[in-house]
Design an enzyme around this catalytic site. Sequence first.
Site, PDB file in Angstrom:
ATOM      1  CB  SER A  82      43.715   8.326  40.320  1.00 10.87           C
ATOM      2  OG  SER A  82      44.418   8.217  40.013  1.00 10.87           O
ATOM      3  CG  ASP A 137      44.010   4.537  37.097  1.00  8.17           C
ATOM      4  OD1 ASP A 137      43.853   5.908  37.963  1.00  8.17           O
ATOM      5  OD2 ASP A 137      42.779   3.620  36.891  1.00  8.17           O
ATOM      6  CG  MET A 177      41.591   1.765  32.258  1.00  9.94           C
ATOM      7  SD  MET A 177      42.616   2.760  32.936  1.00  9.94           S
ATOM      8  CE  MET A 177      43.132   3.243  34.353  1.00  9.94           C
ATOM      9  CG  HIS A 235      40.917   4.852  41.226  1.00  7.01           C
ATOM     10  ND1 HIS A 235      39.628   3.891  41.151  1.00  7.01           N
ATOM     11  CD2 HIS A 235      41.583   5.072  39.833  1.00  7.01           C
ATOM     12  CE1 HIS A 235      39.760   3.640  39.891  1.00  7.01           C
ATOM     13  NE2 HIS A 235      40.582   4.546  39.191  1.00  7.01           N
ATOM     14  CG  MET A 241      35.989   5.059  32.955  1.00  9.72           C
ATOM     15  SD  MET A 241      37.006   5.075  33.575  1.00  9.72           S
ATOM     16  CE  MET A 241      38.004   6.427  33.410  1.00  9.72           C
ATOM     17  CG  MET A 284      46.592   3.015  32.571  1.00  8.08           C
ATOM     18  SD  MET A 284      46.949   4.490  32.304  1.00  8.08           S
ATOM     19  CE  MET A 284      45.437   5.367  33.459  1.00  8.08           C
ATOM     20  CG  ASP A 338      38.423   6.891  37.702  1.00  8.86           C
ATOM     21  OD1 ASP A 338      39.006   5.863  37.333  1.00  8.86           O
ATOM     22  OD2 ASP A 338      39.068   8.085  38.016  1.00  8.86           O
ATOM     23  CG  HIS A 379      40.139   2.174  36.639  1.00  7.71           C
ATOM     24  ND1 HIS A 379      40.481   3.041  36.312  1.00  7.71           N
ATOM     25  CD2 HIS A 379      39.718   0.687  35.520  1.00  7.71           C
ATOM     26  CE1 HIS A 379      39.750   2.924  35.121  1.00  7.71           C
ATOM     27  NE2 HIS A 379      39.330   2.275  34.799  1.00  7.71           N
TER      28      HIS A 379
HETATM   29  C1  DX5 Z   1      42.096   7.973  33.616  1.00  3.68           C
HETATM   30  C2  DX5 Z   1      42.020   7.241  34.905  1.00  3.68           C
HETATM   31  C3  DX5 Z   1      41.423   8.019  36.441  1.00  3.68           C
HETATM   32  C4  DX5 Z   1      42.638   9.436  36.542  1.00  3.68           C
HETATM   33  C5  DX5 Z   1      41.946  10.408  37.652  1.00  3.68           C
HETATM   34  O1  DX5 Z   1      42.193   6.652  33.245  1.00  3.68           O
HETATM   35  O2  DX5 Z   1      41.414   5.997  35.263  1.00  3.68           O
HETATM   36  O3  DX5 Z   1      41.599   7.164  37.357  1.00  3.68           O
HETATM   37  O4  DX5 Z   1      44.018   8.379  36.524  1.00  3.68           O
HETATM   38  O5  DX5 Z   1      43.047  10.839  36.833  1.00  3.68           O
HETATM   39  P1  DX5 Z   1      42.505  12.730  37.553  1.00  3.68           P
HETATM   40  O6  DX5 Z   1      41.660  12.729  38.766  1.00  3.68           O
HETATM   41  O7  DX5 Z   1      43.790  13.706  37.244  1.00  3.68           O
HETATM   42  O8  DX5 Z   1      41.070  12.909  36.256  1.00  3.68           O
HETATM   43 ZN    ZN Z   2      40.782   4.848  37.458  1.00  2.76          ZN
END
Ligand code: DX5
Ligand code: ZN
Length: 219
Positions: free
Chosen positions: A9, A36, A69, A34, A138, A38, A176, A67
């Site tokens: 990520s 993320d 979110m 990956h 998750m 948001m 994840d 991903h």
């Molecule tokens: C959280 C993300 C994950 C997170 C994983 O909302 O979807 O991908 O960044 O990071 P670590 O490995 O630090 O938990």
């Molecule tokens: Zn993620």
Amino acid sequence: MKKIQISPSILSADFSQLGNEIKRLEEGGADLIHVDVMDGHFVPNLTIGPPVIKNLRKYTNLPFDVHLMISPVHEYIEKYAEAGADIITIHPEATENLKASINLIKKFGKKVGVSLNPKTEIKTIIDEIDCIDLILVMSVNPGFGGQKFMPEVIDKIKKLKKIKDENNYKFSIEVDGGINFSNSKIVLEAGADILVSGTTIFKENNGDIKSNIEKLKSI
Ligand code: DX5
Ligand code: ZN
């Protein structure tokens, strides 16, 4: 021998150097990247959007495992497809019509991912499960890197693996959140195919990405 894939990520990367960080991940043996996304609405955090992903596309040919979110998500799927996402993963709670959003992702020729939060049950997606390419389990509540792995999701991984094997479904199981050297083995043995990790890959062993990726893969 199961093929284990690692999708680091970039949430834990140096955001001022994302292009170079992606190159470091590829050189370190990452199988996917990956990303993320948001929006500060679906989750209480805000990261990057389509323009950044578009600019990052030229740094690697590895698949962008995006991903989302964000909510609402349906209206934005085209933008992430155009930006260069290869897998577009959405949360069922973020769309009014999961099947329509899945069909839209397919319309752009992208792989369909659906993410289950720790409290979201498999039955939420059981009607669409046969047309999903990747189920993202998750193991933290989404929004931040560096959180603690929630072991109660292991049972959900096992259940998904059972459904997959009994029905000969093709979806990959990706996990994840909070993945580290002490829980990766149990997660893989439960049935995971792909591990997402940010903190462990970027921070452990003085940030030696290659050895951290190799260590996560070795069970
Ligand atoms: C959280 C993300 C994950 C997170 C994983 O909302 O979807 O991908 O960044 O990071 P670590 O490995 O630090 O938990
Ligand atoms: Zn993620």
